[in-house]
Design a protein around this motif. Structure first.
Motif, mmCIF file in Angstrom:
data_model
loop_
_atom_site.group_PDB
_atom_site.id
_atom_site.type_symbol
_atom_site.label_atom_id
_atom_site.label_comp_id
_atom_site.label_asym_id
_atom_site.label_seq_id
_atom_site.Cartn_x
_atom_site.Cartn_y
_atom_site.Cartn_z
ATOM 1 N N SER A 11 4.555 13.314 -28.205
ATOM 2 C CA SER A 11 5.906 13.223 -27.656
ATOM 3 C C SER A 11 5.795 13.297 -26.142
ATOM 4 O O SER A 11 4.819 13.840 -25.609
ATOM 5 C CB SER A 11 6.785 14.360 -28.184
ATOM 6 O OG SER A 11 6.286 15.612 -27.773
ATOM 7 N N PHE A 52 7.624 8.080 -30.416
ATOM 8 C CA PHE A 52 8.662 9.010 -29.983
ATOM 9 C C PHE A 52 9.555 8.322 -28.958
ATOM 10 O O PHE A 52 9.078 7.512 -28.153
ATOM 11 C CB PHE A 52 8.058 10.238 -29.298
ATOM 12 C CG PHE A 52 7.490 11.267 -30.226
ATOM 13 C CD1 PHE A 52 8.318 12.174 -30.863
ATOM 14 C CD2 PHE A 52 6.122 11.341 -30.439
ATOM 15 C CE1 PHE A 52 7.790 13.138 -31.708
ATOM 16 C CE2 PHE A 52 5.584 12.300 -31.277
ATOM 17 C CZ PHE A 52 6.421 13.202 -31.917
ATOM 18 N N GLY A 56 12.138 12.433 -26.323
ATOM 19 C CA GLY A 56 11.483 13.266 -27.327
ATOM 20 C C GLY A 56 12.349 13.651 -28.509
ATOM 21 O O GLY A 56 11.878 14.316 -29.427
ATOM 22 N N LEU A 59 12.272 9.806 -33.400
ATOM 23 C CA LEU A 59 10.987 9.262 -33.801
ATOM 24 C C LEU A 59 11.265 7.990 -34.607
ATOM 25 O O LEU A 59 12.224 7.934 -35.369
ATOM 26 C CB LEU A 59 10.255 10.279 -34.676
ATOM 27 C CG LEU A 59 8.846 9.910 -35.090
ATOM 28 C CD1 LEU A 59 7.863 10.520 -34.101
ATOM 29 C CD2 LEU A 59 8.551 10.430 -36.476
#
Length: 194
Positions: A11, A52, A56, A59
């Protein structure tokens, strides 16, 4: 994982490492000590790629089941399933600033999907062959895809082809972008910076 791992990514904030596996799962790991944070399940086939979002929070995972799944990984919740590809999804990537995910498939298409809805925004079909990888460039203004022995560059907003980068003697095996630069490598053992 119970089968081969196809892809791993960190991430942006470094809080998690995601792994995509042929066992049909995505696992999230704590990078500092290897603790399993979550297992994301639902794909009908092996997971071939994972990415990612830049913030963050989200996903994306692509699979041999021809879908892209969008997740709120911290909650372990599926946000949407994106349908449209006709074959294995080979790569997925988030736009650096807009709520868009880009995916490339063995069927010769590249799709843009809206986040978090998963609605298809645009589809690009390649006459040049399978797009091995599609990735955003120029801060998201353009995207590039590795196609056979070339790299094609499109305008993200208009969908117009901007240019084709030629010069590899064998099919391109990977491409990456840093700022305005595109890097590529191919089966001929040559790396190029464009």
């Amino acid at each position: 994982h119970m089968d081969r791992v196809q892809c791993i990514v960190y991430s942006a904030c470094g809080r998690a490492l995601a792994s995509a596996s042929c066992d049909r799962t995505v696992k999230l790991w704590a990078p500092d000590d290897g603790t399993l944070l979550a297992t994301l399940q639902g794909h009908g086939g092996g997971v071939s790629c994972v990415a990612f979002s830049c913030n963050g929070a989200w996903l994306a995972s692509g699979s041999v089941d021809r879908t892209v799944w969008l997740w709120d990984w911290a909650k372990g919740e599926q946000l949407a399933v994106c349908y449209g590809h006709g074959d294995t999804v080979l790569s997925c990537e988030f736009h650096p600033t807009a709520n868009i995910v880009l995916s490339a498939s063995r069927d010769g298409t590249v799709w843009q999907w809206g986040i978090p809805s998963g609605q298809p925004l645009k589809m690009y079909c390649s006459e040049a062959g399978t797009p091995l990888r599609a990735t955003f460039a120029d801060g998201g203004a353009r995207f590039v895809a590795a196609l056979q022995k070339t790299i094609k560059v499109w305008d993200t907003d208009t969908g117009e082809e901007v240019t084709v980068l030629r010069g590899h003697a064998s099919p391109v095996t990977w491409c990456c972008v840093q700022g305005h630069m595109v890097g590529s490598c191919s089966g001929d053992g040559v790396l190029k910076a464009w």
